[in-house]
Design a protein around this motif. Sequence first.
Motif, PDB file in Angstrom:
ATOM      1  N   VAL A  52       0.891   3.925  -3.283  1.00  0.00           N
ATOM      2  CA  VAL A  52       0.451   5.085  -2.873  1.00  0.00           C
ATOM      3  C   VAL A  52       1.483   6.220  -3.048  1.00  0.00           C
ATOM      4  N   ILE A  60       0.834  -1.336  -0.108  1.00  0.00           N
ATOM      5  CA  ILE A  60       0.172   0.070   0.162  1.00  0.00           C
ATOM      6  C   ILE A  60       0.804   1.195  -0.075  1.00  0.00           C
ATOM      7  N   VAL A  97      -1.998   4.253   3.805  1.00  0.00           N
ATOM      8  CA  VAL A  97      -2.115   5.020   2.750  1.00  0.00           C
ATOM      9  C   VAL A  97      -1.810   6.697   2.994  1.00  0.00           C
TER      10      VAL A  97
END
Length: 406
Positions: free
Chosen positions: A58, A54, A106
């Motif tokens: 991102v 993740i 994130v």
Amino acid sequence: MSSESKKLFNIIILGVAFMFMFTAFQTCGNVAQTVITNLNSTDFHGSGYTSMAIIYGVFSASNLISPSVVAIVGPQISMFVSGIFYSAYIAVFIQPFTWAFYTASVFIGIAAAVLWTAQGSCLTINSDENTIGRNSGVFWALLQFSLFFGNLYIYLAWQGKTHISEGDRRTVFIALTVISLVGTVLFFLIRKPEESNTHGEEDSTNENLGDALSSQSKMTRAVDAFKRSMKLCLTKEILLLSITTAYTGGGFFGLVNKNNRFGRNPVVTLGIVVHFVAFYLIFFNMPNNAPIASIEGTNDQAYMNPSKELAIFCSFLLGLGDSCFNTQLLSILGFLYSEDSAPAFAIFKFVQSICAAVAYFYSNYLLLQWQLLIMVVVGFFGTISFFTVEWEAPAFVARGSDYSSI
């Protein structure tokens, strides 16, 4: 304090701030899987590998917008806010929840893109063509101390422990969160140099001059930064350096640059030679299926009796080579794009993070020999690409760069 002294002071503060932040963050990353293994018997069911996927995913995407963010709020505030998100990610482990763990992953991906773009911009603002090599080396050397202090702390705190208790976990992560916050606060000690490198740099970075920009001008600044990033992606110099950057994902080498009439190429040559020696020794010292073996290990034999001492020496060689490449990449980017550094450093981190994500993916499936072969091939072509850009760099800067007119 003279202007030059103030700039060097800013670089030292920048390096020390990153040292504190990444002492905490990298230590958190190193022990996260151990902590998560202990937590998976509870209501927490997060995965460290999923979190890294993740973060890097991102991170890669966010590099497209990070120059716009830095253009609006300036490098100093960008680094401070990013540091808050880094600290929040570490703090999640004090009382872990699965949703909070992935949400923080994130946000830290976004924060990382902004942080490293702002770092590159701050480094360039406080350097010129004569000091960019030295300053890159000073920053990188201070940053690398984070690996030593963080791992030493965990070694002393958890020495001999196979099970991490809730009390031990909370104590360590509270301490790491505080360390990260200390580094974050240090960004406020960075002061604007009396003279910027160029007028264009001032326009690009918006160094907290105190002049309140209207909403329209801020939006225009953000859009312009995004457009410059997109156009910069297609320039010959960036395309060539992207190969070198793809391979990368020691203060001495930065200090050598100042009076080195041969430029950056000898340091990069040393880096690739050191890496190739390390790859050769790893190939003989480690079983071929070591990367894909289970947690219990493997019974396969290497070409020699595995040696812990040799493995540690190879780690030293890999770190030495990394210092060679990263200091010279920081140096040449700051030299080529001194007028508008944020987009250049954003692309640098974009390529680096994409390749790191790919490497994380294939490392669980490919045998050691194929992984080493990939590194050798990409490293060779990355070195040749760097040489090409370095040879053409003076002419590129002399003609003012087509990019500067965007």
